[in-house]
Design an enzyme around this catalytic site. Sequence first.
Site, PDB file in Angstrom:
ATOM      1  N   SER A 159       0.867  -1.184   0.000  1.00 39.40           N
ATOM      2  CA  SER A 159       0.000   0.000   0.000  1.00 39.40           C
ATOM      3  C   SER A 159       0.898   1.225   0.000  1.00 39.40           C
ATOM      4  O   SER A 159       2.075   1.136   0.396  1.00 39.40           O
ATOM      5  CB  SER A 159      -0.862  -0.029   1.269  1.00 39.40           C
ATOM      6  N   TYR A 172      -2.363  -0.938  10.180  1.00 39.13           N
ATOM      7  CA  TYR A 172      -2.427  -1.234   8.745  1.00 39.13           C
ATOM      8  C   TYR A 172      -1.130  -0.801   8.052  1.00 39.13           C
ATOM      9  O   TYR A 172      -0.508  -1.581   7.314  1.00 39.13           O
ATOM     10  CB  TYR A 172      -3.632  -0.528   8.122  1.00 39.13           C
TER      11      TYR A 172
HETATM   12  N1  LIG Z   1      -8.583  -0.916  -2.413  1.00 35.43           N
HETATM   13  C1  LIG Z   1      -7.530  -0.121  -2.285  1.00 35.43           C
HETATM   14  O1  LIG Z   1      -7.612   1.077  -2.598  1.00 35.43           O
HETATM   15  C2  LIG Z   1      -6.230  -0.660  -1.753  1.00 35.43           C
HETATM   16  C3  LIG Z   1      -5.115   0.194  -1.729  1.00 35.43           C
HETATM   17  C4  LIG Z   1      -3.892  -0.290  -1.255  1.00 35.43           C
HETATM   18  C5  LIG Z   1      -3.793  -1.618  -0.848  1.00 35.43           C
HETATM   19  N2  LIG Z   1      -4.898  -2.439  -0.885  1.00 35.43           N
HETATM   20  C6  LIG Z   1      -4.724  -3.833  -0.458  1.00 35.43           C
HETATM   21  O2  LIG Z   1      -5.273  -4.692  -1.441  1.00 35.43           O
HETATM   22  C7  LIG Z   1      -5.692  -5.920  -0.833  1.00 35.43           C
HETATM   23  C8  LIG Z   1      -7.119  -6.212  -1.221  1.00 35.43           C
HETATM   24  O3  LIG Z   1      -7.928  -5.194  -0.677  1.00 35.43           O
HETATM   25  P1  LIG Z   1      -9.390  -4.814  -1.234  1.00 35.43           P
HETATM   26  O4  LIG Z   1      -9.386  -3.369  -1.452  1.00 35.43           O
HETATM   27  O5  LIG Z   1      -9.782  -5.735  -2.334  1.00 35.43           O
HETATM   28  O6  LIG Z   1     -10.237  -5.076   0.089  1.00 35.43           O
HETATM   29  P2  LIG Z   1     -11.590  -5.871   0.369  1.00 35.43           P
HETATM   30  O7  LIG Z   1     -12.561  -5.628  -0.726  1.00 35.43           O
HETATM   31  O8  LIG Z   1     -11.940  -5.503   1.764  1.00 35.43           O
HETATM   32  O9  LIG Z   1     -11.125  -7.383   0.301  1.00 35.43           O
HETATM   33  C9  LIG Z   1     -10.298  -7.929   1.282  1.00 35.43           C
HETATM   34  C10 LIG Z   1     -10.344  -9.430   1.173  1.00 35.43           C
HETATM   35  O10 LIG Z   1      -9.584  -9.980   2.255  1.00 35.43           O
HETATM   36  C11 LIG Z   1     -10.368 -10.976   2.892  1.00 35.43           C
HETATM   37  N3  LIG Z   1     -10.046 -11.124   4.303  1.00 35.43           N
HETATM   38  C12 LIG Z   1     -10.034 -10.179   5.249  1.00 35.43           C
HETATM   39  N4  LIG Z   1      -9.768 -10.727   6.453  1.00 35.43           N
HETATM   40  C13 LIG Z   1      -9.603 -12.057   6.236  1.00 35.43           C
HETATM   41  C14 LIG Z   1      -9.336 -13.167   7.076  1.00 35.43           C
HETATM   42  N5  LIG Z   1      -9.228 -13.016   8.409  1.00 35.43           N
HETATM   43  N6  LIG Z   1      -9.233 -14.399   6.528  1.00 35.43           N
HETATM   44  C15 LIG Z   1      -9.380 -14.562   5.205  1.00 35.43           C
HETATM   45  N7  LIG Z   1      -9.649 -13.559   4.347  1.00 35.43           N
HETATM   46  C16 LIG Z   1      -9.759 -12.316   4.863  1.00 35.43           C
HETATM   47  C17 LIG Z   1     -11.794 -10.495   2.725  1.00 35.43           C
HETATM   48  O11 LIG Z   1     -12.706 -11.552   2.928  1.00 35.43           O
HETATM   49  P3  LIG Z   1     -14.277 -11.283   3.185  1.00 35.43           P
HETATM   50  O12 LIG Z   1     -14.779 -10.614   1.958  1.00 35.43           O
HETATM   51  O13 LIG Z   1     -14.823 -12.638   3.390  1.00 35.43           O
HETATM   52  O14 LIG Z   1     -14.336 -10.384   4.387  1.00 35.43           O
HETATM   53  C18 LIG Z   1     -11.767  -9.974   1.292  1.00 35.43           C
HETATM   54  O15 LIG Z   1     -11.951 -11.010   0.372  1.00 35.43           O
HETATM   55  C19 LIG Z   1      -5.483  -5.735   0.677  1.00 35.43           C
HETATM   56  O16 LIG Z   1      -4.273  -6.340   1.057  1.00 35.43           O
HETATM   57  C20 LIG Z   1      -5.401  -4.220   0.829  1.00 35.43           C
HETATM   58  O17 LIG Z   1      -4.675  -3.857   1.960  1.00 35.43           O
HETATM   59  C21 LIG Z   1      -6.101  -1.986  -1.333  1.00 35.43           C
END
Ligand SMILES: NC(=O)c1ccc[n+]([C@@H]2O[C@H](COP(=O)([O-])OP(=O)(O)OC[C@H]3O[C@@H](n4cnc5c(N)ncnc54)[C@H](OP(=O)(O)O)[C@@H]3O)[C@@H](O)[C@H]2O)c1
Length: 253
Positions: A159, A172
């Site tokens: 991130s 985070y």
């Molecule tokens: N979106 C952004 O702007 C952004 C920017 C920088 C970095 N990121 C990174 O990108 C990655 C994906 O994020 P996203 O934006 O797609 O977020 P998201 O939509 O919240 O998805 C996160 C995923 O992680 C799963 N998860 C969370 N806790 C878990 C656990 N205890 N065991 C198993 N699975 C778990 C969630 O499962 P459930 O759906 O079942 O809860 C979901 O499938 C993350 O590492 C995040 O930090 C995102």
Amino acid sequence: MDSHTIPTDYSPAQDLLQDKVILITGAGDGIGRAAAESYAAHGATVVLLGRTVAKLEAVYDAIEAAGGAQPALFPMDLASATEADYANLAEAVAGTFGHLDGLLHNAGLLGERRPIASATWPAWAEVMQVNVNAQFLLSKALLPLLEQAPRASIVFTSSGVGRRGRAYWGAYAVSKFATEGLMQVLADELENTSRIRVNSLNPGATNTAMRRTAYPAETPTKNPSPAVIMPAYLYLMGDDSVGVTGQAVNAQS
Ligand SMILES: NC(=O)c1ccc[n+]([C@@H]2O[C@H](COP(=O)([O-])OP(=O)(O)OC[C@H]3O[C@@H](n4cnc5c(N)ncnc54)[C@H](OP(=O)(O)O)[C@@H]3O)[C@@H](O)[C@H]2O)c1
């Protein structure tokens, strides 16, 4: 930190991931779901790991409906999984596929957004467990299977706040710095002895549930959907990135 830029005109071949077996964590939603569907659309057999079975089943159905190879499902809560659970997972992947070509550490928790002075220990510990410790345990358990592939790729998800800290991003941000550290240590260990490359990828602002929670006042559609940032995810997972290792990569310029 070494950083690598993906060719701006990168266009993945349709069969980029043909015959590859790739495990994706957090595959039920957001970026993980898009990566699972995109990898399958480029020929991979995907192993879907996540904590919400109904979401994993929806991704499974979407991949099958699109004509992709039949995925494997592994429901697992990374907050509570034990070393034995990771060993069982590795055994199941070994039994079904015999090897692993790719591992996308994507699952992540946002946790509390507040000053360190008022951060709570349970929330801190849970973020570190899911965002860091689970990556260590999963990588360790799956390394023997990745060693069985001719050219394997491990991608960690970083991130912007994992490369420069920012107030109120708490556990985070710290977990993403640790992710970069784990990536660098593992890449260095494997560089001369193994066919496994290891990199980190910062997706950048992307329209997912996590982004909408972190920035409730923002217009969600101002950010790209997960599907739009997939070229970087494909590049790092496919053989076009062979030789790239230990790098901090950005999915958006
Ligand atoms: N979106 C952004 O702007 C952004 C920017 C920088 C970095 N990121 C990174 O990108 C990655 C994906 O994020 P996203 O934006 O797609 O977020 P998201 O939509 O919240 O998805 C996160 C995923 O992680 C799963 N998860 C969370 N806790 C878990 C656990 N205890 N065991 C198993 N699975 C778990 C969630 O499962 P459930 O759906 O079942 O809860 C979901 O499938 C993350 O590492 C995040 O930090 C995102």
